[in-house]
Motif scaffolding. Structure first.
Motif, PDB file in Angstrom:
ATOM      1  N   ASP A  54      39.007  44.316  38.207  1.00 13.53           N
ATOM      2  CA  ASP A  54      37.818  43.488  38.459  1.00 13.53           C
ATOM      3  C   ASP A  54      38.177  42.004  38.468  1.00 13.53           C
ATOM      4  OD1 ASP A  54      36.308  45.771  38.559  1.00 13.53           O
ATOM      5  OD2 ASP A  54      35.694  45.664  36.445  1.00 13.53           O
ATOM      6  N   GLU A  57      39.779  41.416  41.881  1.00 12.03           N
ATOM      7  CA  GLU A  57      38.884  41.626  43.018  1.00 12.03           C
ATOM      8  C   GLU A  57      37.998  40.415  43.296  1.00 12.03           C
ATOM      9  OE1 GLU A  57      38.485  43.727  45.326  1.00 12.03           O
ATOM     10  OE2 GLU A  57      39.932  45.250  44.709  1.00 12.03           O
ATOM     11  N   GLN A  58      37.650  39.656  42.286  1.00 10.45           N
ATOM     12  CA  GLN A  58      36.756  38.514  42.479  1.00 10.45           C
ATOM     13  C   GLN A  58      37.458  37.300  43.082  1.00 10.45           C
ATOM     14  OE1 GLN A  58      35.707  36.293  38.756  1.00 10.45           O
ATOM     15  NE2 GLN A  58      36.857  37.920  37.724  1.00 10.45           N
TER      16      GLN A  58
END
Length: 318
Positions: A54, A57-58
């Protein structure tokens, strides 16, 4: 801009490092994109309970497309985790960049330029001071004294793990497939021209590493890279010889004069002199056998490790 391919390796081991990962990657990305034609980031996740997906991914696409995430199946030794990243490095130069310096990404460029200007294959960050508790300081002092005294290694006790390594030095380093790894010693074995840059960032141990873990790491380094234990057995053997001579002399003196070496009166009992001499001889013989066995075991151990006998730095034709 340098026409070079650079690899940045980092190891995730603690939850606070996971929180810092986006800033770490963005800061370093700003520097490497501006100064190098090709680059990649290798993130080694050495904490299986935490997911870095996560956090990556950002990130912007032009950044995350250059990130390779290596998730280890179980937490392992920090040196082994670093090796996992180095094994997958494709760059002309590889930078092991600690989270301690994530707010100083320009250090990557400084390390690289210092390597190019000095013709050095390895350039590391060197701290001016060590940040450690009072109970750890004698431990560090003893450990590095043993390394300096009982090995030919040139290990800098103030060296950070952050460093740049050239391709040829990395290739040589990866040939040393030690199962028990102490990276600072391996850098010394590999050789090549090495330089350092000083930093005000103090040297400190990893927060999650207990005293027992540091002690085990020290034992690995001492037993794998020094002759300390073999030398210790030699001194024990020499002490046993002195002890043997003293005990025999004392027993004989009591038997024939009734006074020991310290001037105290003693009464020799039948068989006492023979028994004392026999025990002293067996003690010295046992110590001698242990010392001889340590030499053979040390030679076998060195053969099993199969370290290269030499490493060619370069071949020139004139």
């Amino acid at each position: 801009m340098y026409n070079s391919f650079i690899t940045v390796v980092c190891v995730l081991e603690h939850t606070h490092e996971l929180r810092l990962l986006p800033d770490y990657l963005q800061n370093t990305f700003a520097v490497v994109r501006q100064h190098f034609t090709d680059f990649e980031f290798i993130v080694v996740n050495n904490n299986p309970e935490a997911s870095a997906d996560d956090a990556i991914e950002q990130l912007p696409d032009d950044l995350k497309h250059n990130v390779y995430l290596l998730n280890l199946s179980r937490a392992t030794n920090h040196n082994h985790a670093v090796l996992a990243g180095l094994d997958r490095s494709n760059g002309d130069y590889t930078v092991i960049f600690e989270f301690d310096f994530y707010q100083q990404p320009e250090l990557i460029l400084q390390l690289f330029e210092h390597s190019r200007n000095e013709g050095a294959d390895i350039v590391y960050m060197r701290a001016r001071q060590r940040q450690a508790g009072a109970h750890f300081r004698p431990f560090y002092s003893l450990f590095y004294f043993i390394l300096r005294r009982y090995s030919a290694l040139e290990v800098d006790e103030m060296a950070h793990n952050t460093r740049v390594i050239s391709r040829r030095a990395l290739n040589s380093l990866l040939r040393l497939r030690e199962n028990l790894r102490y990276m600072k010693a391996i850098y010394s074995i590999v050789g090549y021209k090495t330089r350092y840059l000083e930093t005000d960032e103090p040297l400190h141990g990893r927060e999650q590493e207990s005293f027992s873990e540091r002690f085990r790491t020290s034992l690995i380094a001492i037993t794998s890279f020094t002759t300390f234990l073999r030398s210790l057995l030699l001194w024990i053997f020499l002490f046993s010889l002195v002890f043997l001579i003293g005990v025999i002399g004392n027993a004989l003196k009591v038997k024939f004069t009734g006074v020991d070496l310290f001037g105290s009166a003693g009464e020799p009992y039948p068989g006492w002199t023979f028994l004392v001499i026999l025990i002293a001889i067996f003690f010295a013989t046992t110590c001698l056998n242990l010392y001889i066995m340590s030499i053979y075991l040390s030679n076998i151990y060195n053969e099993i490790k199969q370290r290269p006998l030499y490493i060619l730095e370069s071949i020139k034709r004139f």
